[in-house]
Design a protein around this motif. Sequence first.
Motif, PDB file in Angstrom:
ATOM      1  N   ARG A 297      -1.428   7.318   3.893  1.00  0.00           N
ATOM      2  CA  ARG A 297      -1.513   7.991   5.185  1.00  0.00           C
ATOM      3  C   ARG A 297      -2.324   9.252   5.040  1.00  0.00           C
ATOM      4  O   ARG A 297      -2.113  10.005   4.088  1.00  0.00           O
ATOM      5  CB  ARG A 297      -0.115   8.446   5.596  1.00  0.00           C
ATOM      6  CG  ARG A 297       0.622   7.498   6.453  1.00  0.00           C
ATOM      7  CD  ARG A 297       1.799   8.296   7.013  1.00  0.00           C
ATOM      8  NE  ARG A 297       2.884   7.417   7.378  1.00  0.00           N
ATOM      9  CZ  ARG A 297       4.147   7.808   7.470  1.00  0.00           C
ATOM     10  NH1 ARG A 297       4.468   9.053   7.205  1.00  0.00           N
ATOM     11  NH2 ARG A 297       5.063   6.967   7.837  1.00  0.00           N
TER      12      ARG A 297
ATOM     13  N   LYS B  15       4.740  14.090   2.516  1.00  0.00           N
ATOM     14  CA  LYS B  15       4.419  14.982   1.406  1.00  0.00           C
ATOM     15  C   LYS B  15       4.956  14.453   0.072  1.00  0.00           C
ATOM     16  O   LYS B  15       4.308  14.615  -0.952  1.00  0.00           O
ATOM     17  CB  LYS B  15       4.999  16.377   1.679  1.00  0.00           C
ATOM     18  CG  LYS B  15       4.208  17.147   2.718  1.00  0.00           C
ATOM     19  CD  LYS B  15       4.691  18.573   2.857  1.00  0.00           C
ATOM     20  CE  LYS B  15       5.972  18.683   3.657  1.00  0.00           C
ATOM     21  NZ  LYS B  15       5.872  18.168   5.034  1.00  0.00           N
TER      22      LYS B  15
ATOM     23  N   GLY C 138       5.055  13.939   7.488  1.00  0.00           N
ATOM     24  CA  GLY C 138       3.679  13.564   7.177  1.00  0.00           C
ATOM     25  C   GLY C 138       3.562  12.717   5.910  1.00  0.00           C
ATOM     26  O   GLY C 138       2.588  12.000   5.719  1.00  0.00           O
TER      27      GLY C 138
ATOM     28  N   ALA D 177      -0.555   1.027   2.846  1.00  0.00           N
ATOM     29  CA  ALA D 177      -1.733   1.909   2.786  1.00  0.00           C
ATOM     30  C   ALA D 177      -1.311   3.372   2.760  1.00  0.00           C
ATOM     31  O   ALA D 177      -0.218   3.723   3.200  1.00  0.00           O
ATOM     32  CB  ALA D 177      -2.612   1.664   4.011  1.00  0.00           C
TER      33      ALA D 177
HETATM   34  P1  ADP Z   1       7.655  15.041   4.531  1.00  0.00           P
HETATM   35  O1  ADP Z   1       8.263  15.460   3.223  1.00  0.00           O
HETATM   36  O2  ADP Z   1       6.226  15.374   4.651  1.00  0.00           O
HETATM   37  O3  ADP Z   1       8.462  15.474   5.710  1.00  0.00           O
HETATM   38  P2  ADP Z   1       8.284  12.429   3.598  1.00  0.00           P
HETATM   39  O4  ADP Z   1       7.604  12.481   2.297  1.00  0.00           O
HETATM   40  O5  ADP Z   1       9.767  12.536   3.619  1.00  0.00           O
HETATM   41  O6  ADP Z   1       7.668  13.475   4.592  1.00  0.00           O
HETATM   42  O7  ADP Z   1       7.819  11.104   4.324  1.00  0.00           O
HETATM   43  C1  ADP Z   1       8.217  10.839   5.648  1.00  0.00           C
HETATM   44  C2  ADP Z   1       8.456   9.356   5.811  1.00  0.00           C
HETATM   45  O8  ADP Z   1       7.235   8.630   5.792  1.00  0.00           O
HETATM   46  C3  ADP Z   1       9.307   8.781   4.713  1.00  0.00           C
HETATM   47  O9  ADP Z   1      10.247   7.931   5.307  1.00  0.00           O
HETATM   48  C4  ADP Z   1       8.318   8.033   3.836  1.00  0.00           C
HETATM   49  O10 ADP Z   1       8.930   6.962   3.182  1.00  0.00           O
HETATM   50  C5  ADP Z   1       7.288   7.575   4.847  1.00  0.00           C
HETATM   51  N1  ADP Z   1       5.939   7.425   4.260  1.00  0.00           N
HETATM   52  C6  ADP Z   1       5.276   8.341   3.548  1.00  0.00           C
HETATM   53  N2  ADP Z   1       4.056   7.882   3.194  1.00  0.00           N
HETATM   54  C7  ADP Z   1       3.945   6.647   3.708  1.00  0.00           C
HETATM   55  C8  ADP Z   1       2.919   5.637   3.705  1.00  0.00           C
HETATM   56  N3  ADP Z   1       1.744   5.814   3.079  1.00  0.00           N
HETATM   57  N4  ADP Z   1       3.178   4.475   4.362  1.00  0.00           N
HETATM   58  C9  ADP Z   1       4.358   4.281   4.973  1.00  0.00           C
HETATM   59  N5  ADP Z   1       5.356   5.180   5.009  1.00  0.00           N
HETATM   60  C10 ADP Z   1       5.160   6.353   4.401  1.00  0.00           C
END
Ligand code: ADP
Length: 608
Positions: A21, A47, A45, A19
Amino acid sequence: MPPADPALDVLRSTFGFPAFRGAQRDIIDHVTQGGDALVLMPTGGGKSLCYQIPALLRPGTAVVVSPLIALMQDQVAALTQVGIRAAFLNSTLDAQAARETERAFSRGQLDLLYIAPERLATARCLDLLAGAPIALFAIDEAHCVSQWGHDFRPDYLQLSVLHERFPDVPRIALTATADPQTRAEIITRLGLHTARVFVSSFDRPNIRYTIIDKADARAQLLSFIKAEHDGEAGIVYCLSRKRVEETAEWLAEHGVAALPYHAGMDTAERSANQTRFQREDGIVVVATIAFGMGIDKPDVRFVAHLDLPKSIEGYYQETGRAGRDGLPADAWMTYGLGDVVQQRRMIDSSEADESYKRVSSAKLDSLLGLCETAGCRRVLLLDYFGEASAPCGNCDTCLTPPQTWDASAAAQKALSAIYRTEQRFGAMHVIDVLRGKDSERVRRWDHQNLGVFGIGADLPEADWRNVFRQLVAMGLARVDHASYGALRLTEAARPVLRGEVKVEMRRAVERKRVKASRKRAAAVPVAETLPDQARLARLKAWRLEEARRQDVPAYVILHDATLAEIARRCPTGPDELADITGIGKVKLERYGQVLVALANGEVPATST
Ligand code: ADP
Ligand code: ZN
């Protein structure tokens, strides 16, 4: 038949996530439909998916601007693992490799192309981009356009050219920097006036905040690591290079896989340490703040501060590097009077102008407020970023509410002692006087004859240190650096001395016991964990081997949470793996057989 939902299909089949987030869904829809967006989301988060999924849904190649060369490679590796066609252009490529990537782009063979900002703004690169359809521009770490921020990159100012040159291509700018000034600056400098702004909550609920009173910082750190994070990856921040080296060495002597990282190190050694941290399991890096940006390791289980950061922004950014994968993580800090003294000295003795010093000083005060609060730390942190919230239940002050006490009498004694010793001494000596200690210094200055001598013998030295720290944090006393750290009274001390205002202070809390019982409470029955752990260990050993073979970080193969879920479920066939988070189609094909074999106790000779 349910209506087609291509974004959700990609999320499930390519990335293996069940799903979306938070705001991901809305952002992805908006950008996929060609809208501009400014995305403010905390670290961890999610992104990346906000531009990666539109990249796959829109025709053409998505161009991603990222300032972090070290990171591009790992991101491209992670995308390649799930079957996405991604590449990067930056200064690490030789001419031949760069040409190949350019050709692939021109032929429309790439879903995503990562480009360093200094390269993107060149005429040559813009011409290249004009030669093939572009799905969108993603501008990652967009706060780098802010001249007042700590990550300013002059090259980012050039990025407004993208809109001028490619007015029809949607742009999405992303950052984890929350403050309104930075947001306004991004909008102005990148010309994003009509972009939709998506602001997520900046809460990181899986991070537990703990700030303890400093005694022996290193020993406190070691017992924290041993008790809570033995064998896990973490970052320890120190202020000076020397302290980084000493701490790393000391931890290593005590059985922690710790490596130093600071700007004064030999470049090769420094980058080797960073690579080991990114790629191996369970490395602890001890670093100055030079380390961090460019670390997107998802399974950092703790961030520890041995010295006080400069501001809440700094603290939040640094602690935000823990637990990006959403699993429980700790932000742990040890803090004492010496930290306050040191930070004040750095501000006072800096070359900056008065207004900058005033801002720095106000920022430090906010941070001290966080350290000294008897209320929920998260409420205070989020409030600082303009977000209202309720006590979280996952910070030290929520878990063990600190007791406060009426410290008016103690404060009066302490302030009088500062005054009677003529505001010429640091806390150590004033405490000796209060406690009636017969020291060489006391005799040299004849302080045994003062009326305040010995009036504080009822409190142990540690409690007095606590009192002095809080007096300084509350602004009742200040440290004068021009005279070797002598304590001086402030205006605010007068009504306290006259007994007109009460002073509440927090008591030092012993936290070890609480932590230990938390572990016990969370534990699963032994019979269930033992075989799980053996399976997990096998899976991790395989992952390490596989990561080495492919020359990618371990988490790029599979995340900890995914391995843990496989160990728990112990699947009997690849089909049962398909609905585990983090396993999409391509990973299932690649690793399905091996994972099932490993989970069932067979150790495959080689994997493919
Ligand atoms: P940010 O760039 O905002 O710090 P990332 O894009 O690297 O975050 O995502 C953080 C982590 O969350 C990653 O390991 C990613 O694979 C995981 N993630 C992101 N969206 C989802 C989702 N919808 N469901 C499960 N895991 C997710
Ligand atoms: Zn709380």
